[in-house]
Write an enzyme that holds these catalytic residues in place. Structure first.
Site: not given
Ligand code: 76R
Length: 275
Positions: A156, A171-172, A174-175, A198, A211, A249
């Site tokens: 990874r 894409y960027p 944030d939390k 998740h 990913q 999310s």
């Protein structure tokens, strides 16, 4: 009382630079067209030499569909310095006049090890070790060294694009940090449980979406970059939609612009970018 505001243990891998470009119209005059073709062929050679650098990373060219860019270059390198060199090499390349930069993004591949963090907290609790103490730091160092050697981490931290997944989505994100919806105020065990949900959603897409999560705190405007590869672009829509319903999310994720496209095979780069 257990400290709950701990950041998860993380491992970092390759540094990543996403570069977005526009392509100006091709020159009409024959001499200029020949010169343009020559520059493009030289650039194609350079990009070909970067397509697989072994342990030193790789670079890929993508045709972007829609948005305000025509192409995206994605570079994986072992250090920030090496990424800087990539940038300079491209800026000084004769073909740089044919690629107008319109944006970029700097990040580093990150594995956040929530599961491991919680196990270590349990161990520390049993041994009467206080998170944050010198003994805790030692436990963390040992565990991270062990995790880094594992196959999961090795694969990874220096990801490659699967040959059978030519599409890309970047894409960027944030939390959220808002009163009542602040990811950074949640106890670490709660964050770990949300990340597990998740991961469960994500793993249903194993073999269909690959990913790369890269952290950009301290490097760029958002907290993470998300780079997805797939055989079928519909899988991007399906996965991202499904994740929106996961609590992590639904409550805490904020997103920047999305870029979607597909890989330009190295042998087609000159025809793709040239006149
Ligand atoms: O339990 C586990 O194994 C979880 C492993 C895992 C972590 C730690 C994981 C799995 N992710 C992790 C961390 Mn992810 N991921 C995203 C996005 O669009 C959205 O809603 C979010 C964008 C996608 C599409 C995605 C896909 N992930 C993270 C983090 C860091 C969180 C932190 O540290 O606070 C972010 C920002 C993030 C975002 N994730 C997976 C996927 C997929 C497909 C998986 C399963 C991969 C696999 O196990 O094969």
């Amino acid at each position: 009382m257990e400290r709950t505001n701990l950041a998860p243990l993380t491992l970092e891998g390759h540094f990543l630079l996403h570069q977005l470009f526009r392509v100006p119209p091709s020159p009409e005059e024959e001499g200029e067209r020949v010169a343009h073709r020559k520059r493009t062929e030289a650039l194609a050679e350079l990009l070909k030499s970067w397509a697989d650098l072994g342990d030193d990373g790789w670079s890929g060219l993508y045709r972007v569909v829609g948005g305000s860019a025509d192409y995206m270059l994605v570079h994986f390198r072992p250090t920030l310095e090496a990424l800087g060199e990539v940038e300079v090499d491209l800026r000084r390349h004769p073909a740089s006049q044919d690629l107008v930069p319109v944006g970029d993004y700097v990040s580093v591949v990150e594995l956040s090890l929530y599961h491991v963090t919680v196990l270590l907290l349990d161990e520390a609790r049993e041994q009467g070790v206080e998170p944050g103490s010198g003994e805790w730091e030692e436990m963390v160092r040992e565990r991270l060294a062990a995790e880094r050697k594992g196959r999961y981490a090795q694969e990874r931290l220096r990801p490659v694009q699967p040959d059978d997944m030519p599409h890309i989505c970047f894409y960027p994100m944030d939390k959220r940090r808002q009163p009542g919806e602040n990811w950074y105020m949640l106890p670490v065990r709660e964050r770990a449980a949300l990340m597990q949900e998740h991961g469960t959603t994500g793993r249903r897409y194993a073999g269909r979406v690959s990913q790369v999560i890269s952290a950009s705190v301290g490097f760029d405007d958002w907290e993470w970059g998300v780079t997805l590869f797939a055989a079928d672009p519909i899988e991007f829509k399906a996965l991202i939609t499904e994740m929106r319903y996961d609590e992590v999310s639904a409550l805490y994720a904020e997103f920047g612009s999305f870029w979607v496209g597909h890989r330009v095979p190295t042998e087609r780069i000159a025809d793709e970018l040239g006149p």
